[in-house]
Design an enzyme around this catalytic site. Structure first.
Site, PDB file in Angstrom:
ATOM      1  N   HIS A   1       0.807  -1.166  -0.003  1.00 33.53           N
ATOM      2  CA  HIS A   1       0.012   0.022   0.114  1.00 33.53           C
ATOM      3  C   HIS A   1       0.863   1.170  -0.057  1.00 33.53           C
ATOM      4  O   HIS A   1       0.576   2.174   0.541  1.00 33.53           O
ATOM      5  CB  HIS A   1      -0.855  -0.011   1.149  1.00 33.53           C
ATOM      6  CG  HIS A   1      -2.004  -0.988   1.209  1.00 33.53           C
ATOM      7  ND1 HIS A   1      -3.347  -1.034   0.558  1.00 33.53           N
ATOM      8  CD2 HIS A   1      -1.849  -2.285   1.785  1.00 33.53           C
ATOM      9  CE1 HIS A   1      -3.942  -2.242   0.641  1.00 33.53           C
ATOM     10  NE2 HIS A   1      -3.102  -2.850   1.394  1.00 33.53           N
TER      11      HIS A   1
ATOM     12  N   ASN B   1     -10.448  -2.977   2.659  1.00 35.00           N
ATOM     13  CA  ASN B   1      -9.767  -2.913   1.207  1.00 35.00           C
ATOM     14  C   ASN B   1     -11.213  -2.818   0.578  1.00 35.00           C
ATOM     15  O   ASN B   1     -12.395  -2.744   0.938  1.00 35.00           O
ATOM     16  CB  ASN B   1      -9.370  -4.081   0.707  1.00 35.00           C
ATOM     17  CG  ASN B   1      -7.877  -4.526   1.077  1.00 35.00           C
ATOM     18  OD1 ASN B   1      -7.321  -3.214   1.351  1.00 35.00           O
ATOM     19  ND2 ASN B   1      -7.691  -5.538   1.113  1.00 35.00           N
TER      20      ASN B   1
ATOM     21  N   HIS C   1      -3.572   0.799  12.182  1.00 34.97           N
ATOM     22  CA  HIS C   1      -3.387  -0.359  13.116  1.00 34.97           C
ATOM     23  C   HIS C   1      -4.792  -0.967  13.274  1.00 34.97           C
ATOM     24  O   HIS C   1      -5.699  -0.327  13.905  1.00 34.97           O
ATOM     25  CB  HIS C   1      -2.499   0.113  14.476  1.00 34.97           C
ATOM     26  CG  HIS C   1      -2.401  -1.199  15.174  1.00 34.97           C
ATOM     27  ND1 HIS C   1      -2.237  -2.457  14.726  1.00 34.97           N
ATOM     28  CD2 HIS C   1      -2.076  -1.378  16.734  1.00 34.97           C
ATOM     29  CE1 HIS C   1      -1.931  -3.035  15.691  1.00 34.97           C
ATOM     30  NE2 HIS C   1      -1.928  -2.454  16.733  1.00 34.97           N
TER      31      HIS C   1
ATOM     32  N   TYR D   1       0.935  -4.490  12.134  1.00 36.78           N
ATOM     33  CA  TYR D   1       0.910  -2.966  11.850  1.00 36.78           C
ATOM     34  C   TYR D   1       1.594  -2.047  12.793  1.00 36.78           C
ATOM     35  O   TYR D   1       2.348  -1.005  12.485  1.00 36.78           O
ATOM     36  CB  TYR D   1      -0.670  -2.315  11.817  1.00 36.78           C
ATOM     37  CG  TYR D   1      -1.304  -2.991  10.622  1.00 36.78           C
ATOM     38  CD1 TYR D   1      -1.581  -4.175  10.446  1.00 36.78           C
ATOM     39  CD2 TYR D   1      -1.621  -2.072   9.600  1.00 36.78           C
ATOM     40  CE1 TYR D   1      -2.105  -4.809   9.301  1.00 36.78           C
ATOM     41  CE2 TYR D   1      -2.194  -2.640   8.500  1.00 36.78           C
ATOM     42  CZ  TYR D   1      -2.452  -3.945   8.462  1.00 36.78           C
ATOM     43  OH  TYR D   1      -3.154  -4.449   7.164  1.00 36.78           O
TER      44      TYR D   1
HETATM   45 FE1  HDE Z   1      -2.698  -4.830   5.468  1.00 36.84          FE
HETATM   46  N1  HDE Z   1      -0.643  -4.029   6.119  1.00 36.84           N
HETATM   47  N2  HDE Z   1      -1.661  -6.538   6.113  1.00 36.84           N
HETATM   48  N3  HDE Z   1      -4.029  -5.731   4.893  1.00 36.84           N
HETATM   49  N4  HDE Z   1      -2.993  -2.983   5.038  1.00 36.84           N
HETATM   50  C1  HDE Z   1      -0.299  -2.793   5.968  1.00 36.84           C
HETATM   51  O1  HDE Z   1       0.903  -1.501   7.539  1.00 36.84           O
HETATM   52  C2  HDE Z   1      -0.739  -6.977   6.694  1.00 36.84           C
HETATM   53  C3  HDE Z   1      -4.503  -6.992   5.034  1.00 36.84           C
HETATM   54  C4  HDE Z   1      -4.501  -2.941   4.588  1.00 36.84           C
HETATM   55  O2  HDE Z   1      -3.163   3.618   4.060  1.00 36.84           O
HETATM   56  C5  HDE Z   1       0.923  -2.329   6.568  1.00 36.84           C
HETATM   57  O3  HDE Z   1       1.190   0.832   7.875  1.00 36.84           O
HETATM   58  C6  HDE Z   1      -0.739  -8.202   7.033  1.00 36.84           C
HETATM   59  C7  HDE Z   1      -6.073  -7.394   4.811  1.00 36.84           C
HETATM   60  C8  HDE Z   1      -4.526  -1.397   4.005  1.00 36.84           C
HETATM   61  O4  HDE Z   1      -1.547   3.222   5.514  1.00 36.84           O
HETATM   62  C9  HDE Z   1       1.499  -3.661   7.296  1.00 36.84           C
HETATM   63  C10 HDE Z   1      -1.646  -8.733   6.662  1.00 36.84           C
HETATM   64  C11 HDE Z   1      -6.274  -6.072   4.388  1.00 36.84           C
HETATM   65  C12 HDE Z   1      -3.159  -0.867   4.323  1.00 36.84           C
HETATM   66  C13 HDE Z   1       0.222  -4.891   6.780  1.00 36.84           C
HETATM   67  C14 HDE Z   1      -2.640  -7.783   5.816  1.00 36.84           C
HETATM   68  C15 HDE Z   1      -5.333  -4.869   4.556  1.00 36.84           C
HETATM   69  C16 HDE Z   1      -2.316  -1.854   4.976  1.00 36.84           C
HETATM   70  C17 HDE Z   1       2.031  -1.676   5.469  1.00 36.84           C
HETATM   71  C18 HDE Z   1      -2.070 -10.282   6.562  1.00 36.84           C
HETATM   72  C19 HDE Z   1      -7.773  -5.710   4.357  1.00 36.84           C
HETATM   73  C20 HDE Z   1      -2.489   0.415   4.009  1.00 36.84           C
HETATM   74  C21 HDE Z   1       1.910  -0.386   5.935  1.00 36.84           C
HETATM   75  C22 HDE Z   1      -2.499 -10.485   7.828  1.00 36.84           C
HETATM   76  C23 HDE Z   1      -8.845  -5.996   5.424  1.00 36.84           C
HETATM   77  C24 HDE Z   1      -3.055   1.293   5.402  1.00 36.84           C
HETATM   78  C25 HDE Z   1       1.313  -0.261   7.086  1.00 36.84           C
HETATM   79  C26 HDE Z   1      -2.502   3.029   4.851  1.00 36.84           C
HETATM   80  C27 HDE Z   1      -0.943  -1.828   5.172  1.00 36.84           C
HETATM   81  C28 HDE Z   1       0.139  -5.896   7.019  1.00 36.84           C
HETATM   82  C29 HDE Z   1      -3.782  -8.055   5.272  1.00 36.84           C
HETATM   83  C30 HDE Z   1      -5.705  -3.711   4.259  1.00 36.84           C
HETATM   84  C31 HDE Z   1       2.743  -4.238   6.805  1.00 36.84           C
HETATM   85  C32 HDE Z   1       0.473  -8.907   8.140  1.00 36.84           C
HETATM   86  C33 HDE Z   1      -6.708  -8.436   5.075  1.00 36.84           C
HETATM   87  C34 HDE Z   1      -5.689  -0.604   3.656  1.00 36.84           C
HETATM   88  O5  HDE Z   1       1.554  -3.977   8.327  1.00 36.84           O
END
Ligand code: HDE
Length: 758
Positions: free
Chosen positions: A131, A203, A395, A418
């Site tokens: 993202h 999402n 987070h 997060y």
């Molecule tokens: Fe994320 N995801 N994600 N994700 N995600 C991040 O956090 C992660 C997942 C989502 O505009 C990271 O600050 C793991 C699902 C959005 O700043 C990180 C898993 C959904 C955003 C991270 C998922 C999301 C992130 C990268 C699997 C929808 C952007 C930078 C368990 C429900 C937020 C950050 C923004 C961002 C980890 C799966 C949505 C690495 C480990 C499912 C919208 O922490």
């Protein structure tokens, strides 16, 4: 002006007013870089920084510990009329290093040079690992109170108003990648509630590729560019992505959504949002309800077509970012209703046979309707991209009393990830103190020190129990607003690395999605798979892709196989017969047209009355008119001029939702190949400028509404387009043509222009 045949929202009038205001102040082209027009010569008279632009706002000025400071936003921006160092000392020159004579070596003592260059050297921080590419806006959330019976969260009580900051994003691309690539979009909302920050990090697609967080590095490594050549950028059409998702078949459902029109949204304003996981709400009596969160856009869910998305990626890689900012600047404030699907909190956490802990599954809205619980309006653009959009830190664990998590193994892993990622990205553990991340609730923690500490904590006893600080801070109880985890039973079980048997079904809901699509949407999905698998190099990956498709639908598989030139395999699992869910389709309704962009083509001389009339009608409908002429400047009489916003050289169809041709422009003086490759001799020979022909043929191919008044119909004829084709309004006064165009735009695109074979 004239009566509207289509449903234009009440907001449209307000928007029209704002756009009219902008027009009357001479600010006729969206995206003005500064709050006031620049003067030609370099200004010489010292003055303070300019005020912010009317559409912009910064984070609220609360202290690092969440207390209102009362300071205006200008108090955290630049101050004074003169250039200073970071310490506030005034400078007399910033163009020359301090040297031993004008031609001599630079002196080490030049503290200004060193401060300036050193700061510059460290301006970048690591981009998000996923993202990375995003755009954001400020807004407000107003609760209807409809959820008050199932949650004690104060911000969901009737009439409660809560400031929000929303960041939309793509998943795979780097920070500088194009907006319109095929991908899932992030939809992350920070609610600054009185009880602390609540982040809904969702999402635009309601399911996920994986069921367990431990697979996240795998799916992301597969989707990111190949590690050896670092290509392709922000694409899923490559071997490693398809290698993984065809072996790891729990990704099938999400992949199908990505291949659908949801993967190429028209606008962030026109996307649904989903919390994906099941959450647990708890009310004041302690009763719990399982819920799934949904954001429903007032403008409907709309998409580009694939060729359009690809052209956009080149012509305007910032398309979605610009669209969001321009709409807010013009007063076309995007709105979403927050809704919940509710399920009884039963021991098995299943609903109608659907496992609520499996994030690869949806609950069709026909089985559990989405109940609206509040309205979000985005009404201000950030005033600084880095400080706000880049530094915002979401987070999943930022929760408030009344909202709790479930055992969804994907959600559980996110609860760890997060915070961890922010420590690298934002350089330490104090990221919650960055202005955009500050809560609006008073903070009384015992966290101390660390990189970039900006709070000035008092007291000597940041530990508990203590007596030196009078025992402060005290812990709260349920009656004093403590966040208390719901004491759910954890059944006695063995420690295993495993998942429930219900997680093994990878295809039935993919089939449900396919069967719920209209023929047009199925054509788009078929084309997307054919394109993406067709771009893979490895034969085994393509063949495996077809095997997966056979388990979704034989017709889909056969058509993609035909495109790939491969035999269609048989299904390896029995095909399910789910009840289709019409709510999953994007098509077949009408929606408000707020902020839609209408291009008006003129030769700059004839048909100016029609141009004026068309502009007025566009504004009246709450849309944005952009006049396209052979060259820039003003048209018509000085008393009532029309500003040219795009020229034949700068305009491209992807920017417009609809095009109105007000006359038949002859080839302009620059319409020759050596100057503009968009021209060609055969098109020039038609007597119409080739760029205009390209504009309308592209718009036609992309299903867009096209209008022609005056001798504009000649353009359609020379472009080989039928004037009676669906979505074409030819003939009549400009205002009548615009009525037709507005009605067409309410349905987004003229899909009936093309006959689907599926
Ligand atoms: Fe994320 N995801 N994600 N994700 N995600 C991040 O956090 C992660 C997942 C989502 O505009 C990271 O600050 C793991 C699902 C959005 O700043 C990180 C898993 C959904 C955003 C991270 C998922 C999301 C992130 C990268 C699997 C929808 C952007 C930078 C368990 C429900 C937020 C950050 C923004 C961002 C980890 C799966 C949505 C690495 C480990 C499912 C919208 O922490």
């Amino acid at each position: 002006m004239s009566e509207k045949k289509n449903p234009v929202s009440a907001a449209a009038e307000k928007i029209a007013g704002k756009v009219q205001d902008a027009v009357s102040t001479g600010n006729e082209i969206p995206g003005a870089p500064g709050p006031e027009p620049a003067q030609l010569d370099e200004p010489t008279k010292p003055r303070g920084p300019l005020p912010p632009k009317h559409d912009q706002r910064g984070p609220e000025t609360v202290s690092p510990t969440g207390q209102p400071t009362g300071a205006g936003q200008d108090k955290v921006a630049q101050g004074g009329a003169y250039l200073t160092t970071a310490q506030g000392a005034r400078l007399y020159d910033t163009d020359h290093s301090l040297k031993a004579g004008p031609r001599g070596p630079v002196l080490l003592q030049d503290h200004h040079l060193r401060e300036k260059i050193t700061h510059f050297d460290h301006e970048r921080i690591p981009e998000r690992v996923v993202h990375a590419r995003g755009a954001a806006a400020h807004g407000v959330f107003r609760a209807y109170g409809a959820a008050a019976g199932i949650t004690k969260a104060a911000f969901l009580a009737e009439g409660a108003e809560t400031p929000v900051f929303v960041r939309f994003s793509t998943v795979l691309g780097s920070r500088g990648s194009a907006d319109t690539v095929r991908d899932t979009r992030g939809f992350a909302t920070k609610f600054y509630t009185d009880e602390g920050v609540f982040d809904l990090v969702g999402n635009n697609i309601p399911v996920f590729f994986i069921q367990d967080a431990i697979k996240f590095p795998d799916i992301i490594h597969a989707g990111k560019p190949h590690p050896d050549r670092e290509i392709p950028q922000a694409q899923s059409a490559h071997d490693t992505f398809w290698d993984f998702v065809t072996l790891h078949t729990e990704a099938t459902h999400h992949t199908l959504w990505n291949m659908s029109d949801r993967g190429i949204p028209r606008s962030y304003r026109m996307m649904e949002g989903f919390g994906v996981h099941t959450f647990r709400l708890v009310n004041a009596e302690g009763a719990t309800t399982l819920v799934k969160f949904h954001w429903k856009p007032k403008l409907g869910v709309h998409s580009q077509v694939w060729e359009e998305a690809q052209i956009t990626a080149g012509m305007d890689p910032d398309f979605h970012r610009r669209d969001l900012a321009d709409a807010i600047e013009a007063g076309a404030f995007p709105q979403w209703e927050l809704g919940v699907q509710t399920f009884p909190d039963t021991e098995d956490q299943m609903f109608e046979g659907i496992d609520l802990l499996d994030p690869t599954k949806i609950v069709p809205e026909e089985l559990a309707p989405v109940r609206p619980i509040g309205l979000m309006t985005l009404n201000a653009n950030p005033s600084n991209y880095f400080a706000e959009t880049e530094q915002v830190a979401f987070h999943v664990g930022h929760l408030v009393p009344g909202i709790d998590v479930t055992n969804d193994a994907l959600m559980q892993g996110r609860l760890f990830s997060y915070v961890d990622t922010q420590i690298t990205r934002l350089g330490g553990p104090n990221f919650a103190q960055l202005p955009i991340n500050r809560t609006h609730a008073p903070v009384n923690d015992m966290l101390r020190d660390g990189m970039h500490q900006t709070a000035v904590h008092r007291g000597v006893a940041p530990y508990r129990p203590n007596s030196l600080d009078g025992g402060c801070p005290f812990v709260a109880g349920a009656d004093t607003g403590a966040y208390i985890e719901v004491p759910v039973e954890v059944p006695a079980a063995r420690k295993v690395r495993d998942a429930a048997a219900s997680f093994d079904d990878h295809f039935s809901q993919a089939r449900l999605f396919w069967l719920s699509m209209t023929p047009t949407e199925r054509e788009h999905i078929t084309a997307a798979y054919t394109f993406e698998l067709g771009k893979c190099w490895d034969q085994a990956v393509k063949e495996r892709g077809l095997k997966v498709l056979a388990n979704i639908d034989p017709q889909l598989c056969a058509h993609v196989a035909e495109g790939l030139g491969l035999p269609a395999p048989e299904a390896t699992v029995p095909l399910a017969s789910p009840e289709p869910s019409p709510a999953l389709s994007q098509l077949g309704h009408t929606w408000p047209v707020d902020g839609r962009i209408v291009g008006i083509v003129t030769d700059g001389e004839s048909g100016l009355d029609a141009v004026q009339e068309a502009r007025g009608a566009v504004l009246d409908a709450g849309m944005v008119p952009l006049v396209i002429a052979p060259s820039g400047g003003k048209l018509g009489p000085d008393s009532d001029p029309v500003t040219v916003q795009r020229t034949f050289t700068t305009a491209r169809s992807i920017e417009f939702d609809a095009i109105v041709v007000a006359c038949a422009p002859a080839p302009a003086p620059d319409a020759y190949g050596a100057r503009d490759a968009k021209t060609d001799d055969a098109a020039t020979a038609t007597g119409v400028d080739p760029r205009v022909l390209l504009l309308v043929t592209e718009a036609f191919r992309h299903g867009k509404a096209i209008g022609a008044c005056g001798d504009g119909a000649t353009v359609l004829e020379k472009a080989g387009l039928a004037t009676d084709a669906p979505g074409v309004v030819a003939g009549g006064a400009a205002s009548t043509v615009l009525d037709g165009i507005t009605e067409l735009l309410a349905g987004h695109r003229a899909w009936d222009r093309f006959t689907p074979a599926l």
